[in-house]
Write an enzyme that holds these catalytic residues in place. Structure first.
Site, PDB file in Angstrom:
ATOM      1  N   LYS A 180       0.979  -1.298   0.092  1.00  0.00           N
ATOM      2  CA  LYS A 180      -0.114  -0.041   0.154  1.00  0.00           C
ATOM      3  C   LYS A 180       1.060   1.258   0.060  1.00  0.00           C
ATOM      4  O   LYS A 180       1.354   1.672   0.966  1.00  0.00           O
ATOM      5  CB  LYS A 180      -1.013   0.202   1.153  1.00  0.00           C
ATOM      6  CG  LYS A 180      -1.988   1.098   1.112  1.00  0.00           C
ATOM      7  CD  LYS A 180      -2.512   1.588   2.424  1.00  0.00           C
ATOM      8  CE  LYS A 180      -1.536   2.941   2.757  1.00  0.00           C
ATOM      9  NZ  LYS A 180      -1.691   3.886   1.899  1.00  0.00           N
ATOM     10  N   GLY A 211      -4.650   3.182  -1.756  1.00  0.00           N
ATOM     11  CA  GLY A 211      -5.689   3.676  -0.988  1.00  0.00           C
ATOM     12  C   GLY A 211      -5.219   4.431   0.150  1.00  0.00           C
ATOM     13  O   GLY A 211      -3.913   4.624   0.418  1.00  0.00           O
ATOM     14  N   GLY A 213      -4.895   5.281   4.503  1.00  0.00           N
ATOM     15  CA  GLY A 213      -4.332   4.530   5.880  1.00  0.00           C
ATOM     16  C   GLY A 213      -5.690   3.995   6.342  1.00  0.00           C
ATOM     17  O   GLY A 213      -5.749   2.573   6.843  1.00  0.00           O
ATOM     18  N   VAL A 216      -7.359   0.927   3.579  1.00  0.00           N
ATOM     19  CA  VAL A 216      -6.362   0.011   2.943  1.00  0.00           C
ATOM     20  C   VAL A 216      -5.170  -0.386   4.043  1.00  0.00           C
ATOM     21  O   VAL A 216      -5.017  -1.633   4.366  1.00  0.00           O
ATOM     22  CB  VAL A 216      -5.702   0.348   1.722  1.00  0.00           C
ATOM     23  CG1 VAL A 216      -4.709  -0.809   1.210  1.00  0.00           C
ATOM     24  CG2 VAL A 216      -6.628   0.469   0.726  1.00  0.00           C
ATOM     25  N   GLY A 217      -4.706   0.667   4.695  1.00  0.00           N
ATOM     26  CA  GLY A 217      -3.793   0.319   5.738  1.00  0.00           C
ATOM     27  C   GLY A 217      -4.453  -0.403   7.065  1.00  0.00           C
ATOM     28  O   GLY A 217      -4.013  -1.442   7.460  1.00  0.00           O
ATOM     29  N   GLU A 255       9.021   1.825  11.108  1.00  0.00           N
ATOM     30  CA  GLU A 255      10.053   3.000  11.069  1.00  0.00           C
ATOM     31  C   GLU A 255       9.270   4.189  10.931  1.00  0.00           C
ATOM     32  O   GLU A 255       8.574   4.473   9.978  1.00  0.00           O
ATOM     33  CB  GLU A 255      10.824   2.612   9.883  1.00  0.00           C
ATOM     34  CG  GLU A 255      12.266   3.333   9.657  1.00  0.00           C
ATOM     35  CD  GLU A 255      12.075   4.635   9.015  1.00  0.00           C
ATOM     36  OE1 GLU A 255      11.893   5.786   9.431  1.00  0.00           O
ATOM     37  OE2 GLU A 255      12.143   4.600   7.747  1.00  0.00           O
ATOM     38  N   CYS A 289      12.830  11.244   7.650  1.00  0.00           N
ATOM     39  CA  CYS A 289      12.733  10.957   9.102  1.00  0.00           C
ATOM     40  C   CYS A 289      13.722  11.163   9.989  1.00  0.00           C
ATOM     41  O   CYS A 289      13.987  11.351  11.205  1.00  0.00           O
ATOM     42  CB  CYS A 289      11.968   9.425   9.347  1.00  0.00           C
ATOM     43  SG  CYS A 289      12.325   8.174   8.400  1.00  0.00           S
ATOM     44  N   GLU A 389       8.901  16.674  15.404  1.00  0.00           N
ATOM     45  CA  GLU A 389       9.541  16.538  14.018  1.00  0.00           C
ATOM     46  C   GLU A 389       8.536  17.524  13.102  1.00  0.00           C
ATOM     47  O   GLU A 389       7.661  17.371  12.946  1.00  0.00           O
ATOM     48  CB  GLU A 389       9.154  15.100  13.801  1.00  0.00           C
ATOM     49  CG  GLU A 389       9.812  14.749  12.108  1.00  0.00           C
ATOM     50  CD  GLU A 389       9.609  13.334  12.073  1.00  0.00           C
ATOM     51  OE1 GLU A 389      10.198  12.907  11.283  1.00  0.00           O
ATOM     52  OE2 GLU A 389       8.299  12.655  12.350  1.00  0.00           O
TER      53      GLU A 389
END
Length: 485
Positions: A180, A211, A213, A216-217, A255, A289, A389
């Site tokens: 995905k 898709g 999150g 589909v996630g 991650e 990141c 972040e």
């Protein structure tokens, strides 16, 4: 292929998913616009998957798993070799797609985004020649076996790079996958699915469903026939995936976010390490990141660092990512652009010293998601710009009064993904690196190593990607006792 978006449209890829070895229409009718961050115009419409699409893809992967997991490592290596060759052959098409969908400067896409992605495929291929899938410990055999069907969730900031970092080792291990990609930068993923098809990937071994999150996630995370989820994304997204996966006790590799420190020791060569440190922090417009966005410097040398920072940023060329002279293109999407602007404003309100940049677009740019590369100095560790972040071209310079304080500041966040240490006394450099709580530490700006394991401590995630450790993430360990000759 001079225009990859036109190619995808004419081939009918934009409204289809790659499932069970073929391009298939999805179960739903919902579409989402892919917006060029450089022009803020719609460049494509892609189909969004449903729970039914996830179920079809997982079923295909499950059917393919028994045969694929039993293939010889040499056969899996041969597939990866073909995939690697096709990615290299289509470098320009991938670069054009990446530049269009997420604003990467075309030169950077050609020289970094695509070649580094290809390196992950090469490393996984080469590991198969020597990896000990069966070893002996006395009369006990240790078998390393593919974990099963893997759901792979990848982000918008390094689209192709993160796909290959997951797909290549998963296939090398003998797993089958459902990918995905981010719906914000899905075009390079569709091109990659074409590569998998042309390379002769067996039906069901690799599947792609575009898709969101939440649909589909989450569908992959909760599906009982998915054995593992690997996600690269925000810490918030990682938490949601882990929670959704918990009832089925599947493996979750994450991650996630970072706020990486760059510790400049008192004996560091500032003329070398400050420009390189700023370039690393703003690589990919800071949308990485592991970007070292906190630069820790001796208080006595703060003025020197500020001058070097100001000069370095002045040399950046922010503009149209299609132009080869551009060093920094557009922020990948509107939500991220707005967050960057908000965080720069917060930094000013908090009283940090603005050395370069600021809010708004760079001079001369009136449209597009262009941000000004920004450097703050005299930043305190409790400021939002030192803790949160930002995921943009914003660097915080924090002064320290001794190495002990520098180490303390370096570890003073909820994250632990990456870190940098600069200095000429390698004994001290290595000692400081050993005390930083992070999964990967760079000493004096070394060359990138695709075999170096990458992953986080603390809320930066768990598990490792890249190299041997990245392959091992997709394996179960079985002990077979009484394994006599």
């Amino acid at each position: 292929m001079t225009d990859p978006i036109r190619h995808l449209a004419e081939a009918g890829r934009l409204d289809r998913f790659y499932v069970d070895g073929a391009w298939r229409e999805g179960a739903g009718a919902e579409r989402v616009a892919v917006v060029s961050p450089a022009s803020e115009t719609v460049i494509a419409q892609i189909a969004l998957g449903t729970e039914a699409d996830v179920a079809h893809a997982v079923a295909a992967a499950r059917r393919a798993f028994p045969a694929w997991s039993r293939t010889a490592p040499a056969e899996r290596a041969a597939l990866l070799d073909r995939v690697h060759g096709l990615v290299i052959a289509r470098l320009e098409a991938f670069a054009q797609a990446l530049s269009a969908e997420m604003g990467a400067p075309i030169t950077y896409a050609r020289e970094a985004q695509v070649p580094l992605a290809a390196a992950h495929i090469r490393v996984a291929r080469d590991l198969l020649a020597t990896f000990p899938f069966l070893s002996r410990r006395g009369t006990t055999a240790i078998a390393r076996e593919a974990i099963g069907v893997c759901g792979l969730i990848t982000p918008w900031n390094w689209p192709l790079y993160q796909i290959t970092a997951k797909v290549a080792p998963a296939l090398a291990a003998g797993c089958t996958v459902v990918l995905k990609p981010s719906e914000l930068s899905p075009l390079s993923a569709l091109l990659f699915a074409e590569v998998m098809d042309e390379a002769g990937c067996p039906a069901g071994v690799f599947n792609l469903v575009n898709g969101t999150g939440p649909v589909v996630g989450e569908g992959l995370s909760t599906h009982p026939e998915v054995d593992m989820i690997s996600i690269t994304g925000s810490t918030r997204a990682g938490v949601l995936v882990a929670q959704a996966a918990a009832p089925t006790v599947k493996r979750v590799a994450q991650e996630l976010g970072g706020k990486s420190p760059n510790v400049v020791l008192p004996d560091a060569d500032l003329a070398r390490c400050i420009p390189l440190g700023i370039a690393a922090a703003m690589r990919n417009l800071g949308q990485s990141c592991s970007a070292p966005t906190r630069m820790l410097v001796p208080r006595a040398r703060l003025a020197e660092v500020e001058a070097l920072a100001r000069t370095t940023v002045a040399g950046f060329v922010v503009g149209d990512p299609r132009h080869e002279a551009t060093t920094h293109g557009a922020i990948a999407n509107r939500a991220q652009y707005d967050r960057i602007q908000r965080m720069i404003a917060i930094g000013i309100e908090e009283g940090a010293k603005l050395v370069a940049g600021g809010t708004g677009r760079p001079d001369g740019l009136t449209t597009g998601l262009y941000a000004r590369p920004t450097v703050f100095s005299e930043v305190r560790r409790d400021m939002a710009i030192a803790q949160e972040e930002i995921f943009g071209p914003v660097l915080a310079i924090l002064p320290y009064d001794g190495v002990e304080e520098a180490v303390e500041i370096a570890n003073d966040t909820i994250y632990g993904l990456g870190a940098h240490v600069q200095g000429t006394d390698m004994v001290q450099v290595r000692a400081v690196a050993g005390r930083i709580r992070a999964g990967q530490v760079h000493l004096n700006v070394p060359a990138w190593d695709p075999e170096a394991p990458f992953g986080g401590y603390k809320r930066s995630g768990n598990g490792r990607e890249y190299g041997r450790e990245g392959l091992e993430e997709y394996l179960e360990t079985k002990a077979i006792l009484g394994y006599y000759d």
